[in-house]
Design a protein around this motif. Structure first.
Motif, mmCIF file in Angstrom:
data_model
loop_
_atom_site.group_PDB
_atom_site.id
_atom_site.type_symbol
_atom_site.label_atom_id
_atom_site.label_comp_id
_atom_site.label_asym_id
_atom_site.label_seq_id
_atom_site.Cartn_x
_atom_site.Cartn_y
_atom_site.Cartn_z
ATOM 1 N N GLY A 1 51.948 13.089 22.411
ATOM 2 C CA GLY A 1 53.299 13.537 22.603
ATOM 3 C C GLY A 1 53.422 14.963 23.385
ATOM 4 O O GLY A 1 52.442 15.347 23.617
ATOM 5 N N ARG A 2 54.621 15.243 23.841
ATOM 6 C CA ARG A 2 54.631 16.355 24.561
ATOM 7 C C ARG A 2 55.070 17.561 23.793
ATOM 8 O O ARG A 2 56.000 17.529 23.004
ATOM 9 C CB ARG A 2 55.888 16.100 25.511
ATOM 10 C CG ARG A 2 55.720 14.895 26.417
ATOM 11 C CD ARG A 2 57.086 14.640 27.040
ATOM 12 N NE ARG A 2 57.603 15.883 28.068
ATOM 13 C CZ ARG A 2 58.801 16.111 28.070
ATOM 14 N NH1 ARG A 2 59.787 15.503 27.391
ATOM 15 N NH2 ARG A 2 58.946 17.447 29.086
ATOM 16 N N VAL A 3 54.016 18.420 23.918
ATOM 17 C CA VAL A 3 54.169 19.743 22.932
ATOM 18 C C VAL A 3 54.932 20.750 23.667
ATOM 19 O O VAL A 3 54.886 21.727 23.231
ATOM 20 C CB VAL A 3 52.639 20.168 22.612
ATOM 21 C CG1 VAL A 3 52.011 19.177 21.577
ATOM 22 C CG2 VAL A 3 51.900 20.480 23.703
ATOM 23 N N GLN A 4 55.328 20.627 24.963
ATOM 24 C CA GLN A 4 55.988 21.847 25.587
ATOM 25 C C GLN A 4 57.395 21.732 25.578
ATOM 26 O O GLN A 4 58.207 22.676 26.232
ATOM 27 C CB GLN A 4 55.441 21.983 26.978
ATOM 28 C CG GLN A 4 53.885 22.189 27.242
ATOM 29 C CD GLN A 4 53.424 22.123 28.796
ATOM 30 O OE1 GLN A 4 53.576 21.169 29.176
ATOM 31 N NE2 GLN A 4 53.086 23.543 29.072
ATOM 32 N N VAL A 5 58.140 20.745 24.831
ATOM 33 C CA VAL A 5 59.478 20.699 24.494
ATOM 34 C C VAL A 5 59.638 21.797 23.327
ATOM 35 O O VAL A 5 58.824 22.176 22.630
ATOM 36 C CB VAL A 5 59.853 19.664 24.223
ATOM 37 C CG1 VAL A 5 59.627 18.368 25.439
ATOM 38 C CG2 VAL A 5 59.052 18.899 22.908
ATOM 39 N N GLY A 6 60.726 22.089 23.343
ATOM 40 C CA GLY A 6 61.123 23.198 22.367
ATOM 41 C C GLY A 6 62.021 24.248 22.675
ATOM 42 O O GLY A 6 62.499 24.258 24.006
ATOM 43 N N SER A 7 62.241 25.234 21.954
ATOM 44 C CA SER A 7 62.756 26.495 22.252
ATOM 45 C C SER A 7 61.839 27.530 22.906
ATOM 46 O O SER A 7 60.783 27.901 22.311
ATOM 47 C CB SER A 7 63.637 27.003 21.062
ATOM 48 O OG SER A 7 64.590 26.117 20.795
ATOM 49 N N TYR A 8 62.153 28.355 23.906
ATOM 50 C CA TYR A 8 61.715 29.231 24.421
ATOM 51 C C TYR A 8 62.231 30.578 24.396
ATOM 52 O O TYR A 8 63.489 30.813 24.306
ATOM 53 C CB TYR A 8 61.284 28.946 25.882
ATOM 54 C CG TYR A 8 60.160 27.815 26.412
ATOM 55 C CD1 TYR A 8 58.962 28.300 26.726
ATOM 56 C CD2 TYR A 8 60.816 26.488 26.007
ATOM 57 C CE1 TYR A 8 58.075 27.225 27.035
ATOM 58 C CE2 TYR A 8 59.736 25.542 26.382
ATOM 59 C CZ TYR A 8 58.330 25.759 26.554
ATOM 60 O OH TYR A 8 57.498 24.888 26.897
ATOM 61 N N PHE A 9 61.261 31.462 24.282
ATOM 62 C CA PHE A 9 61.832 33.072 23.843
ATOM 63 C C PHE A 9 60.988 33.990 24.790
ATOM 64 O O PHE A 9 59.862 33.786 24.840
ATOM 65 C CB PHE A 9 61.857 33.617 22.482
ATOM 66 C CG PHE A 9 62.527 32.496 21.763
ATOM 67 C CD1 PHE A 9 63.851 32.758 21.292
ATOM 68 C CD2 PHE A 9 61.933 31.368 21.088
ATOM 69 C CE1 PHE A 9 64.595 31.965 20.350
ATOM 70 C CE2 PHE A 9 62.621 30.527 20.291
ATOM 71 C CZ PHE A 9 63.782 30.920 19.766
ATOM 72 N N ASP A 10 61.590 35.279 25.402
ATOM 73 C CA ASP A 10 60.804 36.066 26.213
ATOM 74 C C ASP A 10 60.140 37.184 25.155
ATOM 75 O O ASP A 10 59.582 38.057 26.051
ATOM 76 C CB ASP A 10 61.529 36.435 27.249
ATOM 77 C CG ASP A 10 62.745 37.516 27.088
ATOM 78 O OD1 ASP A 10 62.943 37.488 25.688
ATOM 79 O OD2 ASP A 10 63.505 38.097 27.650
ATOM 80 N N GLN A 11 60.287 37.360 24.192
ATOM 81 C CA GLN A 11 59.665 38.355 23.375
ATOM 82 C C GLN A 11 59.198 37.624 21.885
ATOM 83 O O GLN A 11 59.618 36.841 21.371
ATOM 84 C CB GLN A 11 60.830 39.551 23.130
ATOM 85 C CG GLN A 11 61.326 40.253 24.143
ATOM 86 C CD GLN A 11 60.340 41.249 24.751
ATOM 87 O OE1 GLN A 11 59.414 41.837 23.881
ATOM 88 N NE2 GLN A 11 60.610 41.431 26.065
ATOM 89 N N PHE A 12 58.015 38.353 21.770
ATOM 90 C CA PHE A 12 57.474 37.770 20.320
ATOM 91 C C PHE A 12 58.411 38.136 19.097
ATOM 92 O O PHE A 12 58.368 37.421 18.220
ATOM 93 C CB PHE A 12 55.894 38.606 20.212
ATOM 94 C CG PHE A 12 54.802 37.594 20.654
ATOM 95 C CD1 PHE A 12 54.576 36.201 20.227
ATOM 96 C CD2 PHE A 12 53.857 38.289 21.433
ATOM 97 C CE1 PHE A 12 53.697 35.653 20.631
ATOM 98 C CE2 PHE A 12 52.745 37.440 21.980
ATOM 99 C CZ PHE A 12 52.548 35.921 21.574
#
Length: 301
Positions: free
Chosen positions: A215-226
């Motif tokens: 499966g594609r593991v790079q889908v999802g939500s992205y954030f610019d700070q930990f």
């Protein structure tokens, strides 16, 4: 035979410094609270004093000449040291010492600052100045005694001392685990995934340790700070890969549950960056103290 050369005023040097930094008289004026013509006049005074053009006028903008670049490098460093000296005098008075520290914002807020009272304890004559920085910079120019760096063993113009590995783990909230039970490692990848935008490879690295996972593991939500990834993970928005040093409180309270260790293969670690030369006693004490705070050291080559 040496001859006395008049030293330009601080106001002249500050105008040149700001103009060189911004490559703009207008931006320099805004920074200093002066008029554009006032900055231009001060720079012209400096050019006349040293007998060389420092900026080349290009249309409505300016660009440093070779002489300007050479002078700017020295002025940045010299004014930085002067600011550091004045800051120490103002903050410390006659009997105090001052230690200036720069660190990654989330690391500083979540790991370093909560421990600083321990370092300060027993040092009543020591004051601290803490700055957030995300990339390497000139320590002398910025007047910083020690910086905490994450990445490769590479910081031009600084001495790097290994501090600790990063120790990444996959985590999820209890609510998310109730909705998506995990019995095997591949089950983690069936959850909604959260990503750190600057490190989008982390879930891909984890997937390599689970050969049966697809499966594609790079889908999802992205954030610019930990800090944002942590907040999203705690809310049950998805599973995340996070450094253990940033989520000690969440792991202890149970608001995040460790699911698996993760090796990203980068070889990056945390380092302590200090300017060249001998360490002052406060810096040496801080380095010894902070290395005692970490649970695992960087392996020796």
């Amino acid at each position: 035979m040496d001859r006395d050369i008049p030293i330009p005023s601080i106001s002249v040097l500050r105008c040149f410094e700001a103009a060189a930094k911004h490559q703009s008289f207008t931006a320099a004026a805004e920074e200093l609270g002066l008029t554009q013509s006032g900055v231009s006049r001060q720079v012209k005074e400096l050019e006349e004093q040293i007998g060389a053009a420092l900026f080349r006028r290009e249309g409505r903008g300016i660009r440093l000449t070779q002489a300007g670049k050479a002078l700017a490098k020295s002025v940045f460093s010299d004014l930085g040291r002067l600011r550091r000296t004045i800051s120490q005098a103002v903050a410390a008075g006659e009997t105090q010492e001052l230690l200036t520290i720069a660190a990654l914002p989330t690391f500083a807020a979540r790991w370093l600052v909560p421990r600083l009272n321990d370092f300060k304890s027993g040092r009543p004559n020591l004051d601290l100045m803490i700055y957030s920085r995300t990339k390497p910079f000139d320590l002398l120019e910025q007047g910083i005694d020690v910086a905490i760096h994450f990445g490769a063993n590479d910081w031009p113009g600084a001495k790097l001392t290994p501090l600790c590995p990063e120790d990444l783990i996959a985590v999820a909230s209890p609510d998310l685990l109730n909705a998506h039970p995990v019995e095997r490692k591949e089950d983690i990848l069936r959850m909604p995934l959260l990503h750190m935008a600057s490190r989008p490879h982390l879930w891909k690295a984890f997937q390599k340790s689970v050969p049966e996972a697809t499966g594609r593991v790079q889908v999802g939500s992205y954030f610019d700070q930990f800090s944002l990834v942590i907040a999203a993970a705690c809310s049950g928005m998805g599973a995340a890969i996070l450094p253990t040093y940033l989520i000690e409180t969440e792991l202890a309270s149970g608001s995040l549950v460790s699911l698996s260790s993760v090796e990203d293969g980068s070889g990056h670690n945390y380092y302590l960056a200090t300017p060249p030369g001998d360490l002052t006693p406060p810096v040496a004490e801080f380095l010894t103290w902070i290395r005692g705070q970490v649970t695992r050291k960087v392996p020796k080559d």
